[in-house]
Write a protein that holds these residues in place. Structure first.
Motif, PDB file in Angstrom:
ATOM      1  N   ARG A   1     -11.326   7.934   4.027  1.00  0.00           N
ATOM      2  CA  ARG A   1     -10.553   8.200   5.246  1.00  0.00           C
ATOM      3  C   ARG A   1      -9.210   7.485   5.203  1.00  0.00           C
ATOM      4  O   ARG A   1      -8.193   8.031   5.629  1.00  0.00           O
ATOM      5  CB  ARG A   1     -11.330   7.725   6.486  1.00  0.00           C
ATOM      6  N   PHE A   2      -9.224   6.243   4.681  1.00  0.00           N
ATOM      7  CA  PHE A   2      -7.970   5.487   4.643  1.00  0.00           C
ATOM      8  C   PHE A   2      -6.983   6.124   3.666  1.00  0.00           C
ATOM      9  O   PHE A   2      -5.781   6.140   3.889  1.00  0.00           O
ATOM     10  CB  PHE A   2      -8.219   4.010   4.294  1.00  0.00           C
ATOM     11  N   THR A   3      -7.503   6.690   2.585  1.00  0.00           N
ATOM     12  CA  THR A   3      -6.638   7.379   1.629  1.00  0.00           C
ATOM     13  C   THR A   3      -5.978   8.585   2.293  1.00  0.00           C
ATOM     14  O   THR A   3      -4.769   8.821   2.117  1.00  0.00           O
ATOM     15  CB  THR A   3      -7.455   7.826   0.398  1.00  0.00           C
ATOM     16  N   GLN A   4      -6.753   9.306   3.084  1.00  0.00           N
ATOM     17  CA  GLN A   4      -6.179  10.450   3.817  1.00  0.00           C
ATOM     18  C   GLN A   4      -5.105   9.965   4.791  1.00  0.00           C
ATOM     19  O   GLN A   4      -4.063  10.597   4.958  1.00  0.00           O
ATOM     20  CB  GLN A   4      -7.283  11.201   4.576  1.00  0.00           C
TER      21      GLN A   4
ATOM     22  N   ASP B   1      -6.091   1.247  -3.862  1.00  0.00           N
ATOM     23  CA  ASP B   1      -5.614   2.619  -3.982  1.00  0.00           C
ATOM     24  C   ASP B   1      -4.917   2.756  -5.341  1.00  0.00           C
ATOM     25  O   ASP B   1      -4.138   1.885  -5.723  1.00  0.00           O
ATOM     26  CB  ASP B   1      -4.631   2.885  -2.832  1.00  0.00           C
ATOM     27  N   PRO B   2      -5.176   3.847  -6.091  1.00  0.00           N
ATOM     28  CA  PRO B   2      -4.550   4.002  -7.413  1.00  0.00           C
ATOM     29  C   PRO B   2      -3.024   3.982  -7.362  1.00  0.00           C
ATOM     30  O   PRO B   2      -2.383   3.617  -8.345  1.00  0.00           O
ATOM     31  CB  PRO B   2      -5.058   5.362  -7.896  1.00  0.00           C
TER      32      PRO B   2
ATOM     33  N   SER C   1      -4.946  -1.760  -0.089  1.00  0.00           N
ATOM     34  CA  SER C   1      -6.075  -2.411  -0.750  1.00  0.00           C
ATOM     35  C   SER C   1      -7.027  -2.928   0.323  1.00  0.00           C
ATOM     36  O   SER C   1      -6.614  -3.186   1.459  1.00  0.00           O
ATOM     37  CB  SER C   1      -5.607  -3.549  -1.663  1.00  0.00           C
ATOM     38  N   VAL C   2      -8.293  -3.042  -0.061  1.00  0.00           N
ATOM     39  CA  VAL C   2      -9.336  -3.513   0.854  1.00  0.00           C
ATOM     40  C   VAL C   2      -9.978  -4.749   0.221  1.00  0.00           C
ATOM     41  O   VAL C   2     -10.363  -4.723  -0.949  1.00  0.00           O
ATOM     42  CB  VAL C   2     -10.410  -2.417   1.074  1.00  0.00           C
ATOM     43  N   VAL C   3     -10.066  -5.815   0.986  1.00  0.00           N
ATOM     44  CA  VAL C   3     -10.475  -7.111   0.450  1.00  0.00           C
ATOM     45  C   VAL C   3     -11.506  -7.737   1.392  1.00  0.00           C
ATOM     46  O   VAL C   3     -11.379  -7.608   2.614  1.00  0.00           O
ATOM     47  CB  VAL C   3      -9.235  -8.041   0.370  1.00  0.00           C
TER      48      VAL C   3
ATOM     49  N   ALA D   1      -0.474  -2.591   0.463  1.00  0.00           N
ATOM     50  CA  ALA D   1      -0.086  -2.740  -0.946  1.00  0.00           C
ATOM     51  C   ALA D   1      -1.303  -3.272  -1.695  1.00  0.00           C
ATOM     52  O   ALA D   1      -2.323  -3.566  -1.068  1.00  0.00           O
ATOM     53  CB  ALA D   1       1.071  -3.728  -1.093  1.00  0.00           C
ATOM     54  N   ASN D   2      -1.182  -3.414  -2.988  1.00  0.00           N
ATOM     55  CA  ASN D   2      -2.180  -4.140  -3.777  1.00  0.00           C
ATOM     56  C   ASN D   2      -1.912  -5.621  -3.530  1.00  0.00           C
ATOM     57  O   ASN D   2      -1.157  -6.267  -4.245  1.00  0.00           O
ATOM     58  CB  ASN D   2      -2.007  -3.771  -5.249  1.00  0.00           C
ATOM     59  N   ILE D   3      -2.554  -6.167  -2.475  1.00  0.00           N
ATOM     60  CA  ILE D   3      -2.109  -7.457  -1.933  1.00  0.00           C
ATOM     61  C   ILE D   3      -2.193  -8.603  -2.942  1.00  0.00           C
ATOM     62  O   ILE D   3      -1.356  -9.508  -2.924  1.00  0.00           O
ATOM     63  CB  ILE D   3      -2.871  -7.810  -0.629  1.00  0.00           C
ATOM     64  N   GLY D   4      -3.157  -8.535  -3.850  1.00  0.00           N
ATOM     65  CA  GLY D   4      -3.297  -9.608  -4.834  1.00  0.00           C
ATOM     66  C   GLY D   4      -2.142  -9.676  -5.810  1.00  0.00           C
ATOM     67  O   GLY D   4      -2.009 -10.647  -6.570  1.00  0.00           O
ATOM     68  N   ALA D   5      -1.293  -8.644  -5.825  1.00  0.00           N
ATOM     69  CA  ALA D   5      -0.154  -8.593  -6.754  1.00  0.00           C
ATOM     70  C   ALA D   5       1.185  -8.734  -6.023  1.00  0.00           C
ATOM     71  O   ALA D   5       2.239  -8.636  -6.657  1.00  0.00           O
ATOM     72  CB  ALA D   5      -0.190  -7.277  -7.532  1.00  0.00           C
TER      73      ALA D   5
END
Ligand code: FE
Length: 199
Positions: free
Chosen positions: A13-16, A65-66, A71-73, A157-161
């Motif tokens: 759902r989040f991707t949508q 997300d690719p 991102s989910v943490v 975002a990809n939060i770890g990066a």
């Protein structure tokens, strides 16, 4: 349905959601509703991603997300653990799955000094939001002294990066950091054999 299904549904759902415009308001408004639903019940987070580390709080990547749009943490705080004052530089959602969290909010003066503007206690099932330029500075702690707290965070975002910063509350001194993640593995969302054979 298997235990992990609620997390896979959330990711889908989040991707949508992030494919629609405008991304910020969608993420904060509709994303909050999705996250509230996810943390409304327990039982889907694999134990390895809810494990406290006595040395420091943990942040386990559950999904990126690719295209790195979100991102989910899972954040896991042992009793007494706390983050430094920090920023995010992207939107964020915080939902408490287990326990209770204390969030102290800060504003930064033009001279770079910080003042605390509020304190919120987040209970199980509650969701809070973060947005750059609006409320991006905070410090989060486990509000419980006798057990771990676990919250699910979603970031834009990809939060770890992401290169961001921690701050000295007294002096305002800024220290750049890139958090990374506490584990090299992510939960397997995609083994659908059980539900497929049941169907
Ligand atoms: Fe934070």
């Amino acid at each position: 349905m298997t235990a992990i299904t609620p997390l896979r549904d959330f990711v889908t759902r989040f991707t949508q959601l992030v494919e629609q415009e405008p991304p910020l308001d969608r993420a904060l408004n509709e994303g909050s509703i999705l996250l509230r639903k996810l943390v409304a019940r327990d039982g889907w987070l694999p134990e390895a991603f809810a494990r406290p580390n006595p040395e420091r709080y943990s942040q386990y990547l559950l999904h990126a997300d690719p295209l790195e749009r979100f991102s989910v943490v899972s954040f896991v705080w042992a009793p007494g653990q706390t983050t430094p004052l920090h920023d995010h530089r992207v939107w964020g959602l915080i939902g408490v799955l287990r326990g209770r969290e204390r969030e102290q909010q800060f504003e930064r003066d033009p001279d770079g000094h910080f003042k605390e503007t509020g304190e919120t206690f987040l209970e199980e099932g509650e969701v809070a939001t973060l947005a750059p330029g609006r409320n991006d500075y905070h410090r989060v702690s486990n509000a419980l002294s006798n057990k771990a707290s676990v919250s699910i965070h979603v970031y834009g975002a990809n939060i770890g990066a992401v290169s961001r910063a921690t701050y000295d509350i007294e002096t305002g001194a800024e220290k750049t950091f890139i958090s990374g993640y506490s584990s090299d593995v992510v939960p397997n969302l995609w083994d659908r054999s059980l539900e497929r054979s049941a169907a």
